[in-house]
Design a protein around this motif. Structure first.
Motif, PDB file in Angstrom:
ATOM      1  N   VAL A   1     -41.563   3.203   8.798  1.00  0.00           N
ATOM      2  CA  VAL A   1     -40.127   3.423   8.876  1.00  0.00           C
ATOM      3  C   VAL A   1     -39.612   3.643  10.220  1.00  0.00           C
ATOM      4  CG1 VAL A   1     -38.139   4.821   8.240  1.00  0.00           C
ATOM      5  CG2 VAL A   1     -40.113   4.525   6.575  1.00  0.00           C
ATOM      6  N   ALA A   2     -38.819   2.692  10.780  1.00  0.00           N
ATOM      7  CA  ALA A   2     -38.440   2.706  12.244  1.00  0.00           C
ATOM      8  C   ALA A   2     -36.815   2.727  12.257  1.00  0.00           C
ATOM      9  CB  ALA A   2     -38.780   1.419  12.804  1.00  0.00           C
TER      10      ALA A   2
ATOM     11  N   VAL B   1     -35.474  12.105  12.255  1.00  0.00           N
ATOM     12  CA  VAL B   1     -35.786  12.026  13.686  1.00  0.00           C
ATOM     13  C   VAL B   1     -35.972  10.395  14.064  1.00  0.00           C
ATOM     14  CG1 VAL B   1     -37.650  12.699  15.637  1.00  0.00           C
ATOM     15  CG2 VAL B   1     -36.716  14.335  13.858  1.00  0.00           C
ATOM     16  N   VAL B   2     -36.559   9.825  13.079  1.00  0.00           N
ATOM     17  CA  VAL B   2     -36.800   8.337  13.379  1.00  0.00           C
ATOM     18  C   VAL B   2     -35.397   7.755  13.624  1.00  0.00           C
ATOM     19  CG1 VAL B   2     -37.364   6.221  12.338  1.00  0.00           C
ATOM     20  CG2 VAL B   2     -38.977   8.309  12.580  1.00  0.00           C
TER      21      VAL B   2
ATOM     22  N   GLU C   1     -45.984   3.219  20.275  1.00  0.00           N
ATOM     23  CA  GLU C   1     -45.035   4.036  19.614  1.00  0.00           C
ATOM     24  C   GLU C   1     -45.191   5.604  19.519  1.00  0.00           C
ATOM     25  OE1 GLU C   1     -41.860   3.309  18.891  1.00  0.00           O
ATOM     26  OE2 GLU C   1     -42.151   1.056  18.829  1.00  0.00           O
ATOM     27  N   VAL C   2     -44.161   6.345  19.429  1.00  0.00           N
ATOM     28  CA  VAL C   2     -44.725   7.929  18.893  1.00  0.00           C
ATOM     29  C   VAL C   2     -44.502   7.690  17.566  1.00  0.00           C
ATOM     30  CG1 VAL C   2     -43.738  10.188  18.674  1.00  0.00           C
ATOM     31  CG2 VAL C   2     -43.219   8.997  20.969  1.00  0.00           C
TER      32      VAL C   2
ATOM     33  N   GLY D   1     -39.413   7.317  17.902  1.00  0.00           N
ATOM     34  CA  GLY D   1     -40.451   7.354  17.041  1.00  0.00           C
ATOM     35  C   GLY D   1     -40.579   6.547  15.742  1.00  0.00           C
ATOM     36  N   VAL D   2     -41.683   6.506  15.028  1.00  0.00           N
ATOM     37  CA  VAL D   2     -41.666   5.828  13.726  1.00  0.00           C
ATOM     38  C   VAL D   2     -42.726   6.666  12.805  1.00  0.00           C
ATOM     39  CG1 VAL D   2     -41.437   3.354  14.625  1.00  0.00           C
ATOM     40  CG2 VAL D   2     -43.708   4.399  14.263  1.00  0.00           C
ATOM     41  N   VAL D   3     -42.667   6.394  11.501  1.00  0.00           N
ATOM     42  CA  VAL D   3     -43.564   7.200  10.639  1.00  0.00           C
ATOM     43  C   VAL D   3     -44.177   6.169   9.435  1.00  0.00           C
ATOM     44  CG1 VAL D   3     -41.542   8.134   9.292  1.00  0.00           C
ATOM     45  CG2 VAL D   3     -43.727   9.143   9.294  1.00  0.00           C
TER      46      VAL D   3
END
Length: 235
Positions: free
Chosen positions: A84-85, A120-121, A105-106, A126-128
Motif C-alpha cells: 500500500v503506497a 500515515v502512508v 522506501e520507508v 512510506g509504504v506498508v
C-alpha cells in the motif's frame, strides 16, 4: 434457549457466505460472529478459542508459521501480499512489483495498528506490505495497492481446539461441513474435521468435477467390439 455457535474471525476475513448458509440450514442455532482485533499474531488470534469465547476461529498465519499443537486447522486459501503506497507513487503505474523496486522506501511494519499505518502512508510517508484482504478492507482514494511477487504471503484457515467441549462438537462439526461444502443431506460423520482429520491441515477446496472418474473395467474375455454384429460377405 436454542444452542448458538460463536465464530471469531480475523480482520479482513469475510465469513458472510458461510454464515448465510448456516442461517438457512440451522435456523434454530444462531451464529454469533466476533471480530478478532489482532491481525498478525497467531497466538492472539487464537485467544478467543483458548478463553472459550468462541468455538471456532478464522485465523491468518504467515507462510512458514506452523499450526499450534492445541488446535485443528483446515486450510482455506492463501492471501497474496500487497504493498500500500500513497496515491501518485511510482507503483501505481505497475501491475505488480518486487521487493527490490521498493528499495529505499520507508517500510512500516504490518501490525495491529495497520489502520493508523495506512493513515500515515496516505500522508505520503512510506509504504506498508499487508495481506490482500487488509489492503481491500482499508482501501481509500488517497492510496494505491499492488501485489508484491517475491514476499511470503499468508494462509487463512478455520481453527478449533483439540479439546473442544463435548457438548459443542456436534455444532462444530456442522459448521466444518458448511465450510467444506457438504450438502444438507450429507452425513456429518463422513466429513467431520474433528474426527477424520484431527490434528492435520486439510484443504477445504472441493475436488474438480470428474477428477476421480475412472473407466469401468471390461468383463474378462469381452472385446470392446462385443456389441457389434459382423455381417459375412455374400457370395
Amino acid at each position: 434457549m436454542p444452542d448458538s455457535l460463536r465464530i471469531a474471525y480475523a480482520r479482513g476475513v469475510t465469513p458472510g457466505k458461510w454464515a448465510r448458509i448456516w442461517g438457512e440450514r440451522f435456523p434454530r442455532h444462531p451464529l454469533e460472529l466476533v471480530q478478532i482485533a489482532a491481525v498478525t499474531d497467531a497466538a492472539a488470534e487464537l485467544q478467543p478459542l483458548r478463553e472459550r469465547a468462541a468455538e471456532l476461529a478464522f485465523i491468518r498465519l504467515e507462510e512458514g508459521v506452523e499450526r499450534p499443537d492445541d488446535v485443528h486447522l483446515i486450510a482455506l486459501y492463501e492471501e497474496r501480499p500487497f504493498v500500500v503506497a500513497p496515491k501518485g507513487h511510482v507503483v501505481e503505474a505497475a501491475d505488480e512489483v518486487t521487493l527490490a523496486e521498493l528499495e529505499g522506501e520507508v517500510r512500516h511494519p504490518f501490525d495491529d495498528d495497520v489502520e493508523m499505518t495506512i493513515e500515515v502512508v496516505a500522508a505520503n510517508v512510506g509504504v506498508v506490505i499487508v495481506p490482500q484482504s487488509i489492503a481491500r478492507l482499508y482501501a481509500r482514494r488517497d492510496v494505491v495497492a499492488r501485489p508484491v511477487t517475491d514476499v511470503p504471503g499468508w494462509r487463512v484457515g478455520l481453527a478449533w481446539l483439540t479439546d473442544s467441549p463435548e457438548e459443542s462438537r456436534p455444532r462444530i462439526d456442522d459448521f466444518i461441513g458448511v465450510v467444506r461444502g457438504r450438502t444438507a443431506n450429507s452425513s456429518r460423520g463422513a466429513n467431520s474435521g474433528a474426527g477424520a482429520n484431527a490434528g492435520a491441515t486439510a484443504s477445504a477446496a472441493p475436488a474438480a468435477p470428474g477428477a476421480d472418474r475412472r473407466r469401468k473395467p471390461q468383463a474378462p474375455g469381452r472385446s470392446s467390439r462385443a456389441g457389434r454384429s459382423r455381417r459375412r460377405p455374400t457370395r
